[in-house]
Design a protein around this motif. Sequence first.
Motif, PDB file in Angstrom:
ATOM      1  N   GLU A 178       0.826  -1.214   0.000  1.00 51.10           N
ATOM      2  CA  GLU A 178       0.000   0.000   0.000  1.00 51.10           C
ATOM      3  C   GLU A 178       0.859   1.262   0.000  1.00 51.10           C
ATOM      4  OE1 GLU A 178      -3.159   0.117  -0.488  1.00 51.10           O
ATOM      5  OE2 GLU A 178      -3.571  -2.038  -0.305  1.00 51.10           O
TER       6      GLU A 178
ATOM      7  N   ASN B 175       1.080   4.082  -2.942  1.00 51.38           N
ATOM      8  CA  ASN B 175       0.788   5.500  -2.696  1.00 51.38           C
ATOM      9  C   ASN B 175       1.933   6.380  -3.205  1.00 51.38           C
ATOM     10  OD1 ASN B 175      -1.704   5.133  -1.576  1.00 51.38           O
ATOM     11  ND2 ASN B 175      -1.016   5.290   0.553  1.00 51.38           N
TER      12      ASN B 175
ATOM     13  N   LYS C 259      -8.150  10.275  -5.195  1.00 50.37           N
ATOM     14  CA  LYS C 259      -7.998   9.618  -6.499  1.00 50.37           C
ATOM     15  C   LYS C 259      -9.298   9.406  -7.272  1.00 50.37           C
ATOM     16  CE  LYS C 259      -3.866   7.840  -4.472  1.00 50.37           C
ATOM     17  NZ  LYS C 259      -3.114   6.725  -3.907  1.00 50.37           N
TER      18      LYS C 259
ATOM     19  N   GLY D 118      -4.240   3.129  -6.049  1.00 46.36           N
ATOM     20  CA  GLY D 118      -5.217   3.159  -4.971  1.00 46.36           C
ATOM     21  C   GLY D 118      -6.462   3.880  -5.436  1.00 46.36           C
TER      22      GLY D 118
ATOM     23  N   ALA E  65      -6.368   2.366   2.904  1.00 43.68           N
ATOM     24  CA  ALA E  65      -5.101   1.791   3.363  1.00 43.68           C
ATOM     25  C   ALA E  65      -4.555   2.520   4.582  1.00 43.68           C
ATOM     26  CB  ALA E  65      -4.089   1.811   2.229  1.00 43.68           C
TER      27      ALA E  65
HETATM   28 MG    MG Z   1      -3.390   3.896  -1.375  1.00 41.40          MG
END
Ligand code: MG
Length: 611
Positions: A31, A35, A81, A95, A100
């Motif tokens: 994760e 990111n 996002k 993501g 997360a």
């Molecule tokens: Mg993420």
Amino acid sequence: MADIIQLLPDSVANQIAAGEVIQRPASAVKELLENAIDAGSDTISLVIKDAGKTLIQVNDNGSGMSETDARLSFERHATSKIKHAADLFNINTKGFRGEALASIAAIAQVELKTKKEGKDLGTNILMEGSEVKEQEPCSTSKGTSFSIKNLFFNVPARRNFLKSNPVEVKHIIDEFQRVALVHADISFSMYNNGNEVFNLKKGSFRQRIVGIFGEKYNQRLVPVIEDTDLVKIEGFVSKPEFAKKTRGEQFFFVNDRFIKSAYLNHAVQNAFDQLLSKDQFPSYFLKLTIDPTKIDINIHPTKTEIKFEDERAIYAIIRTAVKQALGKHNIAPTLDFEQENSFNVPLMKNTDSIKVPTIKVNPSYNPFETKIVSTPPPKPKADNWDSLYSSFEKDTNEIIEHQEKKQEQQVFSSNWDNEEDEETKTLLQLHNKYIFTQLKSGYLIIDQQRAHERILFEQFLKNLEEGKGITQQLLFPETVDFVSADAELLNELKSEVANLGFTMDKVGRSSFVVNGVPAELKDQNVKKVFESLLEQFKMNESELKLKKHENLAISMARSSAIKSGKKLNTEEMKVLVDELFACEMPYSLPNGKPTIISLNLDDLNQQFDYQ
Ligand code: MG
Ligand code: ADP
């Protein structure tokens, strides 16, 4: 009656969600790396301590976050996002769930340092179990750094459920590789307990593969390229002659995301068709680019499975593309224009003719034959076998019968050795694979490789548990080089490896000097044993979920047992059968496959129509 339903507090809801998203340190690594990529970084480093159990740190030089965003990033369903439901069908980032960081912060202590370009000060936030403990301005460089400390500190059941460090490090390296492979335009580094495991410079896809899996991959790769309306495929498959005995490096990426697909894997395997036998597996690194509206990545919480709108067409395209690539390689195997000169590959001279490379290996060559100062391992007691064996010995009739048959047997079996003493005459090797031996009531057929695996498995397991492996010192220590991931795995396994009887020191980043080997290995090639040991360990770990000691013992036994196809003399057969019957569980391998089959004399008599 009073109402009883309540909304769960966020910290509890986050902890529950964390169970789905963060199963182990490797999930947090994935994760955080994703990111960092989504933030547009071009340099990312990963630092782990104690297999990620005490520290996972990811540093990037991406966009950074404003003070407000930094604080918001830990909220559940907080994401920059996507904005609308419709965006779910056109995802171009890794993501999008906004789960997360909220999940990680619920089950660990998290320190975030982040700064946007052009700002003087950044933001430092400390979180613990979903609570903000501290927030203050700080000076830091552009980008973001997340430190995850004491993962699962407040979920002891989860923490206890984690596997041993080598296994968890292996999972982390897997995730790191999956991300780093497909982003060759980003430099990645990884440090484990202060050791540099990877240092990958920006470059081409081929350079990235070679950077991760080692220089030797440079000449193993066949380029695969195909561009259709539905899907664009680019990448590499390994040449058939480099296929592996276990599923090794097999990677599909869809829109730069690693995915697992048994169906598409079949397409590649199928393209190799006649080129590989069914126990051989090609390596492949294939990037698929496809219109995001034609796939659904939303079906799995950790997103390694996706749905394609037209899976069968993609299957057919992959199969054809790989077939064509292999066809081209077959016609002109050394004309590999993409090969990177920077790897010091000797260029072909004009006068060289093009031919398919052949490799001649002498399997019985053993560089250690004269080097080992031998300390023979103690022989186990052979009570069980003796009783079976002696029941035969006592039966004089059978011995006489056997004597009479000897003449006939000589006609049928060139393996039968005239010179052997009485006792050992009852052992017969067939097809260099099975050992036949007679019992009072019938006969036994012993699979030599499996028998030896069982013997070694029990011996290695005992050595691992008691730390009493006997070492044979090598007269000339051997230096063995590994790819970074394997060196790290071996480093993590060092106390177990020492218990087995290896004495070795790490020299440099990914090499070891081996000074001594377990006595059981006798005259094996050290490098091959290690390669096979690590390969087996990785496979058993992922496929069988075995305990570490058992896994190591099985892997060592598998990699060092005598193999089918090896001719054994009568003394060797006798020792093998003796030792097998001294085992606690002689009749099968740890996976349940038989080592011995016994056949009854009555059945045989019946077959010949005796009464
Ligand atoms: Mg993420
Ligand atoms: P998601 O990635 O699904 O959006 P996360 O919980 O992983 O959810 O992250 C939440 C938000 O925090 C992201 O949408 C992004 O805006 C921000 N963020 C997380 N990590 C970084 C980073 N390394 N650099 C910049 N922004 C980040």
